[in-house]
Design a protein around this motif. Structure first.
Motif, PDB file in Angstrom:
ATOM      1  N   LYS A 138    -114.191  11.718   5.697  1.00 57.46           N
ATOM      2  CA  LYS A 138    -115.438  11.581   6.445  1.00 57.46           C
ATOM      3  C   LYS A 138    -116.462  12.614   5.963  1.00 57.46           C
ATOM      4  O   LYS A 138    -116.111  13.667   5.422  1.00 57.46           O
ATOM      5  N   SER A 139    -117.733  12.294   6.212  1.00 58.28           N
ATOM      6  CA  SER A 139    -118.835  13.230   5.975  1.00 58.28           C
ATOM      7  C   SER A 139    -119.267  13.815   7.309  1.00 58.28           C
ATOM      8  O   SER A 139    -119.535  13.068   8.252  1.00 58.28           O
ATOM      9  N   VAL A 140    -119.314  15.146   7.392  1.00 54.86           N
ATOM     10  CA  VAL A 140    -119.647  15.838   8.640  1.00 54.86           C
ATOM     11  C   VAL A 140    -120.956  16.598   8.453  1.00 54.86           C
ATOM     12  O   VAL A 140    -121.161  17.275   7.444  1.00 54.86           O
ATOM     13  N   LEU A 141    -121.817  16.488   9.450  1.00 58.13           N
ATOM     14  CA  LEU A 141    -123.082  17.222   9.480  1.00 58.13           C
ATOM     15  C   LEU A 141    -123.030  18.215  10.633  1.00 58.13           C
ATOM     16  O   LEU A 141    -122.805  17.829  11.783  1.00 58.13           O
ATOM     17  N   ILE A 142    -123.220  19.502  10.341  1.00 57.72           N
ATOM     18  CA  ILE A 142    -123.240  20.540  11.363  1.00 57.72           C
ATOM     19  C   ILE A 142    -124.684  20.959  11.590  1.00 57.72           C
ATOM     20  O   ILE A 142    -125.331  21.497  10.690  1.00 57.72           O
ATOM     21  N   VAL A 143    -125.188  20.703  12.788  1.00 59.48           N
ATOM     22  CA  VAL A 143    -126.573  21.021  13.135  1.00 59.48           C
ATOM     23  C   VAL A 143    -126.561  22.315  13.952  1.00 59.48           C
ATOM     24  O   VAL A 143    -126.153  22.323  15.109  1.00 59.48           O
ATOM     25  N   GLY A 144    -127.005  23.397  13.338  1.00 54.64           N
ATOM     26  CA  GLY A 144    -126.922  24.718  13.943  1.00 54.64           C
ATOM     27  C   GLY A 144    -125.850  25.507  13.226  1.00 54.64           C
ATOM     28  O   GLY A 144    -124.677  25.451  13.594  1.00 54.64           O
ATOM     29  N   TYR A 145    -126.241  26.216  12.168  1.00 57.86           N
ATOM     30  CA  TYR A 145    -125.228  26.853  11.330  1.00 57.86           C
ATOM     31  C   TYR A 145    -125.298  28.371  11.459  1.00 57.86           C
ATOM     32  O   TYR A 145    -125.557  29.097  10.508  1.00 57.86           O
ATOM     33  N   GLU A 191    -126.193   9.469   6.448  1.00 58.57           N
ATOM     34  CA  GLU A 191    -125.060   9.662   5.550  1.00 58.57           C
ATOM     35  C   GLU A 191    -123.859  10.298   6.247  1.00 58.57           C
ATOM     36  O   GLU A 191    -122.818  10.506   5.600  1.00 58.57           O
ATOM     37  N   SER A 192    -123.975  10.604   7.546  1.00 60.83           N
ATOM     38  CA  SER A 192    -122.964  11.428   8.230  1.00 60.83           C
ATOM     39  C   SER A 192    -122.123  10.595   9.184  1.00 60.83           C
ATOM     40  O   SER A 192    -122.654   9.866  10.031  1.00 60.83           O
ATOM     41  N   ASP A 193    -120.797  10.728   9.066  1.00 64.99           N
ATOM     42  CA  ASP A 193    -119.873  10.033   9.963  1.00 64.99           C
ATOM     43  C   ASP A 193    -119.692  10.789  11.273  1.00 64.99           C
ATOM     44  O   ASP A 193    -119.449  10.186  12.316  1.00 64.99           O
ATOM     45  N   VAL A 194    -119.778  12.112  11.211  1.00 58.85           N
ATOM     46  CA  VAL A 194    -119.634  12.972  12.390  1.00 58.85           C
ATOM     47  C   VAL A 194    -120.801  13.947  12.386  1.00 58.85           C
ATOM     48  O   VAL A 194    -121.036  14.633  11.377  1.00 58.85           O
ATOM     49  N   VAL A 195    -121.514  14.027  13.516  1.00 61.62           N
ATOM     50  CA  VAL A 195    -122.629  14.959  13.656  1.00 61.62           C
ATOM     51  C   VAL A 195    -122.264  15.950  14.748  1.00 61.62           C
ATOM     52  O   VAL A 195    -122.080  15.567  15.911  1.00 61.62           O
ATOM     53  N   GLY A 220    -121.257   3.447  13.960  1.00 61.30           N
ATOM     54  CA  GLY A 220    -119.900   3.960  14.088  1.00 61.30           C
ATOM     55  C   GLY A 220    -119.773   5.462  14.025  1.00 61.30           C
ATOM     56  O   GLY A 220    -118.663   5.994  14.114  1.00 61.30           O
ATOM     57  N   ALA A 221    -120.893   6.177  13.886  1.00 61.92           N
ATOM     58  CA  ALA A 221    -120.834   7.641  13.801  1.00 61.92           C
ATOM     59  C   ALA A 221    -120.465   8.252  15.150  1.00 61.92           C
ATOM     60  O   ALA A 221    -120.663   7.651  16.213  1.00 61.92           O
ATOM     61  N   LEU A 222    -119.952   9.481  15.083  1.00 57.89           N
ATOM     62  CA  LEU A 222    -119.555  10.240  16.271  1.00 57.89           C
ATOM     63  C   LEU A 222    -120.484  11.432  16.434  1.00 57.89           C
ATOM     64  O   LEU A 222    -120.659  12.219  15.504  1.00 57.89           O
ATOM     65  N   LEU A 223    -121.069  11.579  17.623  1.00 59.26           N
ATOM     66  CA  LEU A 223    -121.894  12.744  17.962  1.00 59.26           C
ATOM     67  C   LEU A 223    -121.065  13.697  18.807  1.00 59.26           C
ATOM     68  O   LEU A 223    -120.498  13.299  19.831  1.00 59.26           O
ATOM     69  N   VAL A 224    -120.982  14.963  18.389  1.00 60.20           N
ATOM     70  CA  VAL A 224    -120.213  15.977  19.112  1.00 60.20           C
ATOM     71  C   VAL A 224    -121.168  17.081  19.538  1.00 60.20           C
ATOM     72  O   VAL A 224    -121.806  17.711  18.695  1.00 60.20           O
TER      73      VAL A 224
END
Length: 313
Positions: A138-145, A191-195, A220-224
């Motif tokens: 999966k591709s993961v995007l981290i918002v707030g690094y 482009e992100s499967d998990v945000v 189908g993406a997941l927002l966490v």
């Protein structure tokens, strides 16, 4: 010069505290332990409503340091304008990274692998087998690094991800790769499967995850969300969840606590935990070490750690 220190722990529970200050135990009780005007160093009670945390501040005319035990400081910011210039606000960087990152990984894996459905199946004595999404590839995007976002990536590293993208207020380079500015979110979301949301709540991040943000997430993406509830527009999120286009795992909500009868409780594809990213067994030793370090620096008139802002500047 006043030397009272208000602590939400009893002083004899914390090793390494300097002896000079007069320690006053206050964990948000109705009665104050002493005159707030005599407080020089205020440690904000942990996991108390903002009204409790802010209640003594207007009377703390001699306070020089306000120390939170949370990574976020939004629950005390409104009262800082009542303080004199020069008061230092510090957060609890270094206290919550491990436990919040653990929960983030838990929410991602539980959501992708269908653990809530397994629990419901166990309650109903039903064998609910079948294929489920994996975190691998999966591709993961981290918002707030910040430190929490970095700790989340540390724990994602062994999971054979296709890619990790990092976003923060401003661009920079880290050992793991580039951190992109918030302005690049529109191109990264599809482009992100998990945000994963781990950003502080500020005026620029309040409502960041709005209808436009959500519409750019891939099907189908997941927002966490392990940040703050108001980072997400709840109405817009509900619309996407009810359409079945995306799923979500939320440790924080808006409103919070989520009241009985709120539609988010029963929205399809959502997993909700009750803001438990920080309160674990890992909190106590880290919080106490931080307070001992900060108070030693304070007594020795050395620069404090984790300074977020200074009033009047």
């Amino acid at each position: 010069m006043t030397s009272d220190v208000w602590l939400p722990f009893h002083a004899d529970e914390i090793e390494g505290l300097p002896e000079d200050p007069a320690y006053r135990f206050w964990d948000g009780d109705q009665d104050f332990p002493a005159d707030p005007a005599e407080c020089a160093f205020y440690v904000v009670p942990y996991m108390k409503p903002p009204a409790v945390s802010q209640r003594p501040l207007s009377a703390m005319t001699s306070v020089r340091v306000v120390q939170t035990l949370s990574a976020g400081v939004d629950h005390v910011l409104p009262s800082l304008k009542s303080l004199r210039p020069g008061v230092v606000l510090c957060n609890a960087r270094g206290v919550h990274e491990a436990s919040t990152a653990e929960l983030t990984l838990t929410l991602i894996l539980a959501s992708l692998r269908g653990v809530p459905d397994f629990v419901r199946g166990q309650d109903a004595e039903e064998w609910r087998s079948g294929f489920r999404p994996s975190l691998a590839d999966k591709s993961v995007l981290i918002v707030g690094y910040g430190s929490i976002g970095s700790a989340i990536e540390d724990r994602l590293a062994p999971f054979e991800l296709a890619r990790v993208a990092r976003v923060a207020r401003s661009a920079r380079t880290t050992e793991r790769g580039p951190v992109r500015p918030l302005t690049e979110l529109p191109s990264l979301l599809p482009e992100s499967d998990v945000v994963v949301l781990s950003t502080p709540l500020t005026e620029s991040t309040r409502g960041l995850v709005n209808a436009d943000f959500l519409s750019r997430m891939k099907d189908g993406a997941l927002l966490v969300n392990v940040a703050r509830g108001p980072v997400v527009d709840t109405k817009a999120l509900l619309a996407e969840l009810e359409s079945g286009r995306i799923t979500a795992a939320l440790d924080v909500t808006d409103p919070e606590p989520l009241p009985p009868g709120h539609p988010l409780w029963h929205a399809p594809g959502v997993l909700i935990s009750p803001h438990v990213g920080g309160p674990t067994s890992a909190f106590w030793p880290r919080a106490k070490r931080l307070l001992a370090q900060q108070l030693t620096l304070f007594v020795n008139r050395e620069p404090l750690r984790n300074v977020v802002l200074t009033t009047g500047t």
